[in-house]
Scaffold this active site. Structure first.
Site, short mmCIF file in Angstrom:
data_model
loop_
_atom_site.label_atom_id
_atom_site.label_comp_id
_atom_site.label_asym_id
_atom_site.label_seq_id
_atom_site.Cartn_x
_atom_site.Cartn_y
_atom_site.Cartn_z
N ARG A 94 -3.68 4.53 -0.82
CA ARG A 94 -3.14 3.99 -1.94
C ARG A 94 -3.42 4.62 -3.40
NH1 ARG A 94 -1.52 1.46 1.88
NH2 ARG A 94 -0.97 -0.71 1.86
N SER A 144 0.82 -6.78 -0.84
CA SER A 144 -0.74 -7.32 -0.88
C SER A 144 -1.23 -6.99 -2.51
CB SER A 144 -1.53 -5.87 -0.30
OG SER A 144 -1.30 -6.16 1.02
N GLU A 159 -4.28 -4.04 -6.23
CA GLU A 159 -3.28 -2.90 -5.94
C GLU A 159 -2.25 -2.88 -7.02
OE1 GLU A 159 -1.90 -2.38 -1.78
OE2 GLU A 159 -0.09 -2.22 -2.73
P1 FAD Z 1 7.12 -0.03 -9.29
O1 FAD Z 1 6.24 -1.21 -8.72
O2 FAD Z 1 8.39 -0.03 -10.22
O3 FAD Z 1 6.18 0.96 -9.84
C1 FAD Z 1 4.88 1.41 -9.12
C2 FAD Z 1 4.09 2.71 -9.91
O4 FAD Z 1 4.91 3.81 -9.92
C3 FAD Z 1 3.93 2.15 -11.39
O5 FAD Z 1 2.90 2.96 -11.79
C4 FAD Z 1 5.24 3.01 -12.08
O6 FAD Z 1 4.96 3.38 -13.31
C5 FAD Z 1 5.03 4.18 -10.95
N1 FAD Z 1 6.73 4.71 -11.07
C6 FAD Z 1 7.73 4.13 -10.44
N2 FAD Z 1 8.72 5.19 -10.50
C7 FAD Z 1 8.31 6.44 -11.00
C8 FAD Z 1 8.89 7.51 -11.22
N3 FAD Z 1 10.34 7.76 -10.92
N4 FAD Z 1 8.10 8.44 -11.98
C9 FAD Z 1 6.91 8.14 -12.21
N5 FAD Z 1 6.27 7.01 -12.10
C10 FAD Z 1 7.02 5.99 -11.26
N6 FAD Z 1 2.82 -1.14 -0.34
C11 FAD Z 1 2.54 -0.54 0.73
O7 FAD Z 1 1.81 0.70 0.30
N7 FAD Z 1 2.45 -0.82 1.98
C12 FAD Z 1 3.25 -2.03 2.19
O8 FAD Z 1 3.21 -2.33 3.59
C13 FAD Z 1 3.71 -2.68 1.28
N8 FAD Z 1 4.37 -3.94 1.59
C14 FAD Z 1 5.13 -4.36 0.46
C15 FAD Z 1 5.65 -5.72 0.75
C16 FAD Z 1 6.37 -6.61 0.07
C17 FAD Z 1 7.05 -7.68 0.17
C18 FAD Z 1 6.15 -5.92 -1.62
C19 FAD Z 1 6.78 -6.94 -2.53
C20 FAD Z 1 5.66 -4.82 -1.85
C21 FAD Z 1 4.74 -4.13 -0.88
N9 FAD Z 1 4.26 -2.79 -1.04
C22 FAD Z 1 3.45 -2.39 -0.07
C23 FAD Z 1 4.01 -2.58 -2.31
C24 FAD Z 1 5.34 -1.75 -3.30
O9 FAD Z 1 6.41 -2.03 -2.24
C25 FAD Z 1 5.02 -0.39 -3.20
O10 FAD Z 1 3.84 0.08 -4.13
C26 FAD Z 1 5.92 0.57 -3.73
O11 FAD Z 1 5.84 1.90 -3.68
C27 FAD Z 1 6.33 0.14 -5.25
O12 FAD Z 1 7.75 0.80 -5.51
P2 FAD Z 1 8.90 0.37 -6.79
O13 FAD Z 1 9.78 1.15 -6.72
O14 FAD Z 1 8.83 -0.77 -6.71
O15 FAD Z 1 7.64 0.97 -7.97
N1 EPU Z 2 -6.27 -11.51 7.86
C1 EPU Z 2 -6.83 -12.51 7.84
N2 EPU Z 2 -6.14 -13.55 7.26
C2 EPU Z 2 -5.06 -13.29 6.18
C3 EPU Z 2 -4.67 -11.99 6.49
C4 EPU Z 2 -5.15 -11.03 7.12
O1 EPU Z 2 -7.83 -13.03 8.55
O2 EPU Z 2 -4.58 -14.21 5.96
C5 EPU Z 2 -7.08 -10.44 8.82
C6 EPU Z 2 -6.64 -10.33 10.14
O3 EPU Z 2 -7.84 -10.13 11.02
C7 EPU Z 2 -5.78 -9.18 10.42
C8 EPU Z 2 -6.27 -8.17 9.42
O4 EPU Z 2 -6.71 -9.11 8.28
O5 EPU Z 2 -5.62 -8.77 11.77
C9 EPU Z 2 -5.12 -7.13 8.96
O6 EPU Z 2 -4.00 -7.80 8.42
P1 EPU Z 2 -2.70 -7.19 8.16
O7 EPU Z 2 -2.33 -6.49 9.60
O8 EPU Z 2 -1.58 -8.04 7.84
O9 EPU Z 2 -2.98 -5.97 7.27
P2 EPU Z 2 -3.80 -6.00 5.81
O10 EPU Z 2 -4.96 -5.16 6.09
O11 EPU Z 2 -3.79 -7.34 5.36
C10 EPU Z 2 -2.47 -3.85 5.19
C11 EPU Z 2 -1.82 -3.24 3.88
C12 EPU Z 2 -0.30 -3.79 3.91
C13 EPU Z 2 0.28 -3.03 5.21
C14 EPU Z 2 -0.70 -3.49 6.31
C15 EPU Z 2 0.00 -2.96 7.84
C16 EPU Z 2 -3.21 -3.10 2.18
C17 EPU Z 2 -4.04 -3.55 0.84
N3 EPU Z 2 -2.46 -3.64 2.67
O12 EPU Z 2 -2.46 -5.19 5.28
O13 EPU Z 2 0.20 -3.19 2.84
O14 EPU Z 2 1.55 -3.26 5.18
O15 EPU Z 2 -1.80 -3.32 6.23
O16 EPU Z 2 -0.44 -1.54 7.80
O17 EPU Z 2 -3.90 -2.06 2.37
C18 EPU Z 2 0.90 -3.58 0.46
O18 EPU Z 2 0.23 -2.60 0.27
O19 EPU Z 2 1.49 -4.18 -0.48
C19 EPU Z 2 0.91 -4.05 1.91
C20 EPU Z 2 1.51 -5.12 2.41
#
Ligand code: FAD
Ligand code: EPU
Length: 346
Positions: free
Chosen positions: A166, A243, A339
């Site tokens: 991240r 997250s 995050e």
């Molecule tokens: P923003 O949130 O608008 O911005 C993020 C950062 O990037 C800010 O610092 C902003 O200033 C900068 N930025 C944006 N665009 C530019 C640009 N063009 N130039 C310079 N800086 C810029 N993240 C994960 O890693 N894994 C996941 O599985 C994941 N699952 C998600 C699930 C949900 C339901 C949600 C709501 C979020 C999830 N995220 C996840 C977090 C998020 O989707 C990511 O961090 C994503 O990359 C943010 O993109 P955004 O376009 O919304 O950026």
């Molecule tokens: N768990 C619990 N309780 C909960 C949630 C999770 O006990 O309420 C434990 C379980 O043991 C589970 C483990 O955590 O097996 C891992 O959970 P999960 O697979 O949902 O993944 P995570 O570690 O909670 C991370 C990322 C996610 C990404 C998933 C899949 C971070 C901060 N989050 O979540 O990213 O989608 O793995 O790779 O690293 C995001 O960054 O916004 C995001 C959603």
């Protein structure tokens, strides 16, 4: 170019926080951005400047009395290719998940496990988004930026981008907020080799009796989408930013200490001396899963996600964030790092 003065940001952040910006500027090419930056330097350089994407990792703590930039650069262009791989340049304003699907449909592989992550391509390169054993930084060959300070263009090669969990160079104090990402160049494979190493994914595939040899990239994408939809709230229905905290990386000693009391604590090996502990597990152990504090709540299916139950302000979400951090610190002696990017003051 499009200007929105006194602009509501409610549609520009997935928490659905009703904050205002003094000005929001949408641009659709490098030329438009450079022209606006000239105007900004002449007329409004006293105002702060912030580049956002789709707002899926932002928490507005107050109105933003400055200028917000939003990219609508949306071209997708092949830079070069051979039998095995392709280099493709993608505009920062392309929706990440649209590009994942586009790539699969064109027979370019590597991004499947990152399906359904919200946000734009430009931000994915800032955030180094990751899921199910894949991080986007591993697929990024280079990033093209424009300096928000002096309008100079720069191409950053993979080795300069300092990708880790991240994290990218654009999150470092010295570089944060100083560049607009305009294009991201991906290096993708022409042969599909599924990455199924992530625990939850492996067990899902085994439980469904899916054969790895016949699995297609599109099928893998559908599987990932299915897993995600079961536990992550849809921001169109319930405001959230995925997250809220990062998973803490701790020394093996800390894990052993926790294991004495909780032998089943989940953990993932990072290197010989460190493991990652899922913050969702720590939060759940503290009894927060499904609990609310005013209009902010901890999601009932994934404790790592904080949600807006309706009408929450950024400060409401922050209060819950602090309460959760306190509980985890008291119980486990660990300080969870958000995050999510906090914007504005309290
Ligand atoms: P923003 O949130 O608008 O911005 C993020 C950062 O990037 C800010 O610092 C902003 O200033 C900068 N930025 C944006 N665009 C530019 C640009 N063009 N130039 C310079 N800086 C810029 N993240 C994960 O890693 N894994 C996941 O599985 C994941 N699952 C998600 C699930 C949900 C339901 C949600 C709501 C979020 C999830 N995220 C996840 C977090 C998020 O989707 C990511 O961090 C994503 O990359 C943010 O993109 P955004 O376009 O919304 O950026
Ligand atoms: N768990 C619990 N309780 C909960 C949630 C999770 O006990 O309420 C434990 C379980 O043991 C589970 C483990 O955590 O097996 C891992 O959970 P999960 O697979 O949902 O993944 P995570 O570690 O909670 C991370 C990322 C996610 C990404 C998933 C899949 C971070 C901060 N989050 O979540 O990213 O989608 O793995 O790779 O690293 C995001 O960054 O916004 C995001 C959603």
């Amino acid at each position: 170019m499009e200007f929105c003065w006194n602009c509501s940001l409610k549609e520009y952040n997935t928490f659905g926080i009703d904050a205002m910006a003094h000005l929001l500027v949408k641009y659709s090419s490098e030329g438009e951005l450079l022209a606006f930056l000239e105007q900004y330097r002449r007329e409004m350089s006293h105002l702060p400047l912030l580049h956002i994407g789709a707002g899926s990792n932002l928490l507005f703590l107050s109105d933003y009395s400055g200028v917000i930039l939003f990219s609508e650069i949306k071209d997708i262009k092949i830079e070069s290719e051979n039998e095995d791989a392709i280099l493709v340049s993608v505009g920062a304003g392309v929706t990440h998940d649209d590009f994942v699907l586009y790539a699969i449909q064109h027979g370019w592989y590597g991004l499947e496990n990152l399906s359904l992550i919200p946000g734009q391509v430009g931000s994915s390169a800032v955030q180094n988004i990751g899921a199910y054993g894949v991080e986007v930084g591993d697929l990024i060959k280079s990033v093209q930026t424009i300096s928000l300070e002096d309008g100079t263009c720069k191409t950053w090669n993979h080795d300069e981008l300092a990708y880790s969990y991240r994290h990218s160079i654009f999150k470092d104090e010295a570089f944060r907020g100083k560049y607009a990402i305009c294009h991201v160049v991906f290096q993708l494979k022409k042969r599909f080799t599924p990455c199924l190493s992530y625990g939850g994914l492996t067990s899902f595939i085994q439980a469904k009796n899916i054969q790895q040899e016949t699995l297609s990239a599109l099928q893998l994408r559908e599987i990932i989408i299915g897993i995600r939809e079961k536990k992550l709230p849809d921001p169109k229905v319930t405001g959230n930013a995925g997250s809220f905290f990062m998973n803490p990386i701790v020394s093996n000693d800390i894990l052993y200490r926790i294991q004495k009391q909780y032998p089943d604590v989940p953990s993932y090996v990072v290197d010989t001396e460190h493991v990652k502990i899922p913050a969702g597990w720590l939060i759940e152990q503290c009894g927060w899963k499904g609990k609310a504090l005013g209009p902010a709540a901890v999601h009932d299916k994934q404790a790592l996600v904080l949600v807006n139950r309706g009408g929450a302000t950024g400060k409401d979400i922050l209060s819950l964030c602090k309460a959760v951090q306190e509980s985890v610190y008291e119980k486990f002696g660990m300080r969870l790092s958000p995050e999510v990017n906090f914007i504005g003051g309290v």
